[in-house]
Design an enzyme around this catalytic site. Structure first.
Site, mmCIF file in Angstrom:
data_model
loop_
_atom_site.group_PDB
_atom_site.id
_atom_site.type_symbol
_atom_site.label_atom_id
_atom_site.label_comp_id
_atom_site.label_asym_id
_atom_site.label_seq_id
_atom_site.Cartn_x
_atom_site.Cartn_y
_atom_site.Cartn_z
ATOM 1 N N HIS A 100 -0.324 2.659 -2.770
ATOM 2 C CA HIS A 100 1.034 3.114 -3.113
ATOM 3 C C HIS A 100 1.201 3.155 -4.635
ATOM 4 C CE1 HIS A 100 2.932 2.605 0.939
ATOM 5 N NE2 HIS A 100 1.877 1.843 1.101
ATOM 6 N N GLU B 246 3.464 4.480 -6.278
ATOM 7 C CA GLU B 246 4.887 4.434 -6.668
ATOM 8 C C GLU B 246 5.324 3.049 -7.144
ATOM 9 O OE1 GLU B 246 3.715 4.844 -3.602
ATOM 10 O OE2 GLU B 246 4.970 3.889 -2.067
ATOM 11 N N CYS C 146 -0.414 6.720 1.505
ATOM 12 C CA CYS C 146 -0.709 5.780 2.588
ATOM 13 C C CYS C 146 -0.759 6.505 3.931
ATOM 14 C CB CYS C 146 0.249 4.600 2.573
ATOM 15 S SG CYS C 146 -0.521 3.145 3.290
HETATM 16 N N1 GLN Z 1 0.637 2.678 9.214
HETATM 17 C C1 GLN Z 1 -0.439 2.895 8.297
HETATM 18 C C2 GLN Z 1 -1.355 1.683 8.213
HETATM 19 O O1 GLN Z 1 -0.945 0.586 8.547
HETATM 20 C C3 GLN Z 1 0.072 3.286 6.933
HETATM 21 C C4 GLN Z 1 0.902 2.250 6.263
HETATM 22 C C5 GLN Z 1 1.754 2.768 5.138
HETATM 23 O O2 GLN Z 1 2.028 3.953 5.035
HETATM 24 N N2 GLN Z 1 2.222 1.878 4.279
HETATM 25 O O3 GLN Z 1 -2.468 1.798 7.793
#
Ligand code: GLN
Length: 536
Positions: free
Chosen positions: A508, A510, A382
């Site tokens: 994600h 995970e 992310c």
């Molecule tokens: N802050 C980033 C976004 O909103 C990544 C979010 C995250 O790592 N879950 O796109």
């Protein structure tokens, strides 16, 4: 099984005893006996969901397939049972009140005065029963967050009292308490447990089963004493000692007959003991895995629980590669070009963690630069993926001011931009791109070869995205955009094929890694890290 049965898991004496692990273990054992089960968490705080909570307050925010931001215990439920949770598995006081207040505004209560009892308690009961009725579960396990005696949990306890009264044997309470060892006295003390059970009894709940958390083995005399003082059958008092791995807990509970005690209390027939073959194989492999693989976790939250699912995903992948994963947290706020080599020394692979906001950003970019130029296996998740993209734009494409709109609104090279549908959103809670979305992988790419399939579904939690207008330039220079959403064209995965392992995912992975089904990306990343170690 004819009618749904309800198991309420409460905790007393102190917090952090591991109600989530006990709930998951019960779920695992009943599932192994062939029951259709689900596990639900009720959190007594006023937030609608933990999505707006700082990880320092509440650890990781776990995301369900249907896009609910939830408590990290739901991650345990999924990792243990492999059963996907949904919005209905996570409830907070805030959501309960919101639902009641919305109904009141609609006029649903026909002029009545709205009160904690019966309106709030009825709404709690409705949300517990809903799961059982809608999906015909044999068992609904409901974990109540917090500790007995907290002001916040009172309406939940009243709802449990009523359900136990209404449903008889179909609703039982399992209370988890703590038996401390006093070094000076050289004794284990049961008094806190007795007090905690009295507290429960004072709100009209008689526990059916007690699980005693302890750092030292409790002999039968102690269990007998607790049973006698608390009106609980002796065989319904089990202990939960510290174990090398949380995944040992179901076996420990099975050995003490916790599942049988529960079934007996619910009036169910007790069949054969479940074998739990694959689970035991995992534990066996975990015990035998002594060779180490070192993974550096570059993030800004210096707290075990903040990256819980990533840690568990890495751990599971280690076991399946017959290695013990040693995770070192590397604070990205402290990383500089001068110290990065020193800080990452000894790491066979590096994960660049998810996150929000400015703090620690430059350190993540420095880490991505170091691992890319030193060919160290790197997994960006992310925000981590977004930092890989920015680093590449700055140092390979030559856009020194490249950035994400999240960090620098005015950057002329917004390689990470705000998603179109996020532009007019002002409310912070539950408004990100959340939950499972499809992603199509480019055949022949590194990532495709890992998944061995073209269509995947992964869970998201973000507002910003890779800016597609830079795609060609990135690809021309060696960073490939190999996964995209088929409807929105959003780029979900980048990789540098020439390197050993350099993959960033906007999603994600995970959240989907479980004990019996470890995630392919984690498996392969750890494998590459082990190979990297051999070549060093
Ligand atoms: N802050 C980033 C976004 O909103 C990544 C979010 C995250 O790592 N879950 O796109």
């Amino acid at each position: 099984m004819a009618e749904t049965k309800y198991i309420f898991v409460t905790g007393g004496v102190v917090s952090s005893l591991g109600k989530g692990i006990i709930s998951s273990s019960i779920g695992k054992l009943l599932q192994a006996r062939g029951y259709n089960i689900t596990i639900q968490k009720f959190d007594p705080y006023i937030n609608i969901d933990p999505g707006t909570l700082n990880p320092y307050e509440h650890g990781e925010c776990y995301v369900t397939v249907d896009g609910m931001e939830t408590d990290l215990d739901l991650g345990h439920y999924e990792r243990f049972t492999g059963i996907k949770t949904t919005k209905a598995n996570s409830m907070t006081t805030g959501r309960i009140y919101k639902s009641v207040i919305d109904k009141e505004r609609r006029g649903d209560y026909l002029g009545k005065t709205i009160q904690v009892v019966p309106h709030i308690t009825d709404e709690i009961k409705r949300n517990i029963k809903l799961l059982g009725q809608k999906y015909h579960y044999d068992f609904v396990i409901t974990e109540i967050g917090g500790t007995i005696g907290d002001i916040e949990s009172a309406p939940f306890l009243e709802a449990i009292r009523q359900m136990k009264w209404e449903l008889g044997k179909r609703a039982i309470n399992l209370h988890l308490t703590y038996v401390p060892y006093l070094k000076a006295a050289g004794e284990l003390k049961t008094k806190p447990t007795q007090h905690s059970v009295k507290e429960l009894q004072s709100v009209g709940i008689q526990p059916d089963v007690l699980v005693l958390r302890t750092e030292k083995h409790l002999d039968d005399d102690i269990r007998k004493k607790v049973a006698a003082f608390c009106n609980v059958d002796f065989d319904c008092v089990v202990q939960s000692e510290d174990l090398p791995s949380i995944y040992d807990v179901p076996i420990n509970m099975l050995n003490q007959g916790l599942d049988e005690a529960i079934l007996r209390k619910c009036g169910e027939q007790i069949g054969d003991k479940p074998a739990l073959g694959p689970w035991r194989e995992f534990l066996d492999r975990q015990r035998k895995a002594t060779k180490e693989v070192h993974i550096g976790l570059v993030g800004k939250y210096d707290l075990q629980d903040a990256y819980k699912s990533i840690r568990e995903g890495l751990l599971q992948a280690g076991v399946y590669n017959d290695h013990k994963t040693i995770i070192t947290f590397i604070n990205s706020e402290e990383l500089t070009e001068q110290n990065v080599e020193e800080k990452l020394k000894g790491q066979d692979g590096v994960v660049i963690c998810p996150g929000f906001g400015q703090r620690g950003i430059e350190g993540k970019i420095i880490a991505a630069h170091y691992t890319r130029t030193h060919n160290i296996p790197t997994f960006g998740i992310c925000l981590g993926m977004q930092m890989m993209v920015i680093e590449f734009a700055r140092n390979v494409l030559g856009y020194k001011d490249a950035n994400s709109r999240e960090i620098d609104e005015k950057t002329p090279h917004n390689v990470i931009d705000i998603m179109e549908e996020q532009k007019n959103i002002t409310n912070m809670g539950g408004t990100m791109r959340l939950g499972a979305y499809e992603c199509v992988l480019r055949q022949g790419s590194h990532t495709f070869n890992i998944y061995k399939q073209e269509h995947i579904q992964e869970r998201h939690r973000h507002r910003y995205e890779f800016n597609n207008s830079y795609e060609k330039e990135f690809e021309k220079n060696g960073m490939m955009c190999v996964g995209r959403n088929p409807e929105s064209e959003l780029i979900e995965i980048v990789e540098i094929p020439g390197l050993k392992w350099y993959i960033g995912t906007q999603f994600h992975p995970e959240y989907q890694s479980t004990v019996l089904h470890p995630h392919p990306l984690f498996l392969d990343f750890v494998k590459a890290s082990i190979e990297n170690q051999k070549k060093k």
